[in-house]
Design a protein around this motif. Sequence first.
Motif, PDB file in Angstrom:
ATOM      1  N   SER A 115       9.629 -10.454  -4.725  1.00  0.00           N
ATOM      2  CA  SER A 115       8.466 -11.116  -5.338  1.00  0.00           C
ATOM      3  C   SER A 115       7.265 -11.127  -4.398  1.00  0.00           C
ATOM      4  O   SER A 115       6.616 -12.157  -4.193  1.00  0.00           O
ATOM      5  CB  SER A 115       8.830 -12.559  -5.749  1.00  0.00           C
ATOM      6  OG  SER A 115       9.913 -12.571  -6.630  1.00  0.00           O
ATOM      7  N   VAL A 116       6.985  -9.978  -3.823  1.00  0.00           N
ATOM      8  CA  VAL A 116       5.848  -9.840  -2.923  1.00  0.00           C
ATOM      9  C   VAL A 116       4.725  -9.099  -3.642  1.00  0.00           C
ATOM     10  O   VAL A 116       4.950  -8.077  -4.284  1.00  0.00           O
ATOM     11  CB  VAL A 116       6.235  -9.081  -1.633  1.00  0.00           C
ATOM     12  CG1 VAL A 116       5.022  -8.832  -0.751  1.00  0.00           C
ATOM     13  CG2 VAL A 116       7.292  -9.864  -0.862  1.00  0.00           C
ATOM     14  N   THR A 117       3.507  -9.638  -3.541  1.00  0.00           N
ATOM     15  CA  THR A 117       2.322  -8.983  -4.089  1.00  0.00           C
ATOM     16  C   THR A 117       1.648  -8.207  -2.961  1.00  0.00           C
ATOM     17  O   THR A 117       1.413  -8.755  -1.881  1.00  0.00           O
ATOM     18  CB  THR A 117       1.337 -10.024  -4.663  1.00  0.00           C
ATOM     19  OG1 THR A 117       1.989 -10.754  -5.710  1.00  0.00           O
ATOM     20  CG2 THR A 117       0.100  -9.347  -5.214  1.00  0.00           C
ATOM     21  N   TRP A 118       1.326  -6.942  -3.220  1.00  0.00           N
ATOM     22  CA  TRP A 118       0.790  -6.075  -2.175  1.00  0.00           C
ATOM     23  C   TRP A 118      -0.697  -5.819  -2.361  1.00  0.00           C
ATOM     24  O   TRP A 118      -1.203  -5.781  -3.487  1.00  0.00           O
ATOM     25  CB  TRP A 118       1.549  -4.750  -2.157  1.00  0.00           C
ATOM     26  CG  TRP A 118       2.965  -4.934  -1.740  1.00  0.00           C
ATOM     27  CD1 TRP A 118       4.043  -5.152  -2.559  1.00  0.00           C
ATOM     28  CD2 TRP A 118       3.462  -4.968  -0.403  1.00  0.00           C
ATOM     29  NE1 TRP A 118       5.190  -5.304  -1.813  1.00  0.00           N
ATOM     30  CE2 TRP A 118       4.866  -5.196  -0.482  1.00  0.00           C
ATOM     31  CE3 TRP A 118       2.872  -4.816   0.857  1.00  0.00           C
ATOM     32  CZ2 TRP A 118       5.671  -5.280   0.648  1.00  0.00           C
ATOM     33  CZ3 TRP A 118       3.676  -4.893   1.980  1.00  0.00           C
ATOM     34  CH2 TRP A 118       5.048  -5.127   1.876  1.00  0.00           C
ATOM     35  N   ASN A 119      -1.396  -5.625  -1.242  1.00  0.00           N
ATOM     36  CA  ASN A 119      -2.807  -5.275  -1.308  1.00  0.00           C
ATOM     37  C   ASN A 119      -2.953  -3.807  -1.685  1.00  0.00           C
ATOM     38  O   ASN A 119      -1.967  -3.072  -1.854  1.00  0.00           O
ATOM     39  CB  ASN A 119      -3.511  -5.586   0.020  1.00  0.00           C
ATOM     40  CG  ASN A 119      -3.036  -4.691   1.160  1.00  0.00           C
ATOM     41  OD1 ASN A 119      -2.019  -4.023   1.057  1.00  0.00           O
ATOM     42  ND2 ASN A 119      -3.772  -4.685   2.254  1.00  0.00           N
ATOM     43  N   GLY A 125       1.570  -7.765   2.336  1.00  0.00           N
ATOM     44  CA  GLY A 125       2.228  -8.330   1.170  1.00  0.00           C
ATOM     45  C   GLY A 125       2.303  -9.847   1.259  1.00  0.00           C
ATOM     46  O   GLY A 125       2.581 -10.401   2.327  1.00  0.00           O
ATOM     47  N   TYR A 126       2.045 -10.505   0.139  1.00  0.00           N
ATOM     48  CA  TYR A 126       2.071 -11.972   0.107  1.00  0.00           C
ATOM     49  C   TYR A 126       3.178 -12.442  -0.822  1.00  0.00           C
ATOM     50  O   TYR A 126       3.300 -12.008  -1.967  1.00  0.00           O
ATOM     51  CB  TYR A 126       0.728 -12.513  -0.383  1.00  0.00           C
ATOM     52  CG  TYR A 126       0.715 -14.015  -0.529  1.00  0.00           C
ATOM     53  CD1 TYR A 126       0.789 -14.850   0.587  1.00  0.00           C
ATOM     54  CD2 TYR A 126       0.641 -14.608  -1.789  1.00  0.00           C
ATOM     55  CE1 TYR A 126       0.799 -16.235   0.455  1.00  0.00           C
ATOM     56  CE2 TYR A 126       0.627 -15.985  -1.933  1.00  0.00           C
ATOM     57  CZ  TYR A 126       0.711 -16.796  -0.799  1.00  0.00           C
ATOM     58  OH  TYR A 126       0.717 -18.161  -0.926  1.00  0.00           O
ATOM     59  N   PHE A 134       3.100 -10.790   4.942  1.00  0.00           N
ATOM     60  CA  PHE A 134       3.811  -9.796   5.738  1.00  0.00           C
ATOM     61  C   PHE A 134       2.933  -8.564   5.967  1.00  0.00           C
ATOM     62  O   PHE A 134       2.162  -8.166   5.080  1.00  0.00           O
ATOM     63  CB  PHE A 134       5.092  -9.362   5.024  1.00  0.00           C
ATOM     64  CG  PHE A 134       6.040 -10.484   4.745  1.00  0.00           C
ATOM     65  CD1 PHE A 134       6.954 -10.896   5.707  1.00  0.00           C
ATOM     66  CD2 PHE A 134       6.021 -11.142   3.525  1.00  0.00           C
ATOM     67  CE1 PHE A 134       7.835 -11.930   5.449  1.00  0.00           C
ATOM     68  CE2 PHE A 134       6.894 -12.179   3.260  1.00  0.00           C
ATOM     69  CZ  PHE A 134       7.813 -12.571   4.226  1.00  0.00           C
ATOM     70  N   LYS A 135       3.077  -7.965   7.134  1.00  0.00           N
ATOM     71  CA  LYS A 135       2.357  -6.732   7.440  1.00  0.00           C
ATOM     72  C   LYS A 135       3.335  -5.640   7.816  1.00  0.00           C
ATOM     73  O   LYS A 135       4.175  -5.809   8.703  1.00  0.00           O
ATOM     74  CB  LYS A 135       1.361  -6.932   8.581  1.00  0.00           C
ATOM     75  CG  LYS A 135       0.528  -5.677   8.864  1.00  0.00           C
ATOM     76  CD  LYS A 135      -0.557  -5.928   9.899  1.00  0.00           C
ATOM     77  CE  LYS A 135      -1.411  -4.689  10.089  1.00  0.00           C
ATOM     78  NZ  LYS A 135      -2.502  -4.916  11.069  1.00  0.00           N
TER      79      LYS A 135
END
Length: 358
Positions: A115-119, A125-126, A134-135
Amino acid sequence: MNILTSELPSCLKFENDSFVEIFTRCKLTLMIDIIEKEVLSNKPLSELFDKLSERLSTNDLYQLLKLPRFWNTLIARRGDEKYQSTIERLLITELSFLEFNPDYIIQSDFIDETSVTWNLRGNLGYQASSDKLFKNQNVHPDSNILLDYFSDLARGVQKDIPWDDTGITPELIQCSTPKIYNALDYIKAVSDPCYTILKESICSIAIRFDKTKNRFNCASTNISNGLIVLINPNLSEVSVETIADAIVHEMTHNLFDLAELYEPCLPTKFHSRIIKSPWTGRMLDPNTYIQACYTWYGLKNFWRKAYAYEPSDNAYYYLQQASRGFSSSSFLDAITDSKFEIEQRLFDTLKNLQSLGN
């Protein structure tokens, strides 16, 4: 512009990197045109885009426009029922990432989170449930190409990408990353023009693993321009040269897709005629066959330089593989015999590729 029948064949000689500017301009022109028509004409979207533009330098904005995720949303999904709302979410999400405090970023080589949203870049990722950012630190230090193991462009079901995704482990990443870095370094050592074109046209390499298929594969898709996909590069039999061959191969497909948009003169992919590839023996539709001709031409030129740079069994093997089809008498006869119509300028270009490829 004769991008497909002039600039691209010259580019694939890998003799100079002046073509970087041409293909960068092509991609930005296409993106800006869509933004003007679909974003700036819509007040809420225009306001969001203006806010994003204000936060970025001109160069950073141009780099953002080239990202495969942005291409996938603005160009590949155009016409979708939820097209405008998808763009809105994308812009809002990207703006939210600009607000995060970098001191709270968890930098990691392995991100085993759901359930991570990525840029847009796919490197940040958030996770809302834990309020963690996270990076992904797997970035080739010289080219700045991201090795994407974690984002939604790499994981799960992907349109046009073969095989399944059976998950990742730290061990799989540790077996893959050094080889991919070495392959990128190898491309640079063999041909600086090829490497320059690569690092300007490819933003990220998505790495997938499919344990149900015990072999290597590679892919790319015109819905995510700027992206290369490698599958199972961790296998012990996959050499640095094998990965370099795959990267140059898929880079060429990315360039071809841009060139085709500027100079549409290919038959449809849904043509009923098929042609036997003189390289692999596979049966291909006319569109795919023509793409293959360009791809093998680029690989022939790359491996000719590679063998001159450092003769090896692998370099010789890939050089012979790429040369095979051009020496076949059926190279152009197959097109004629299939009886599908092809524009004369494109046929002449393929004929020239054969003469230069021998």
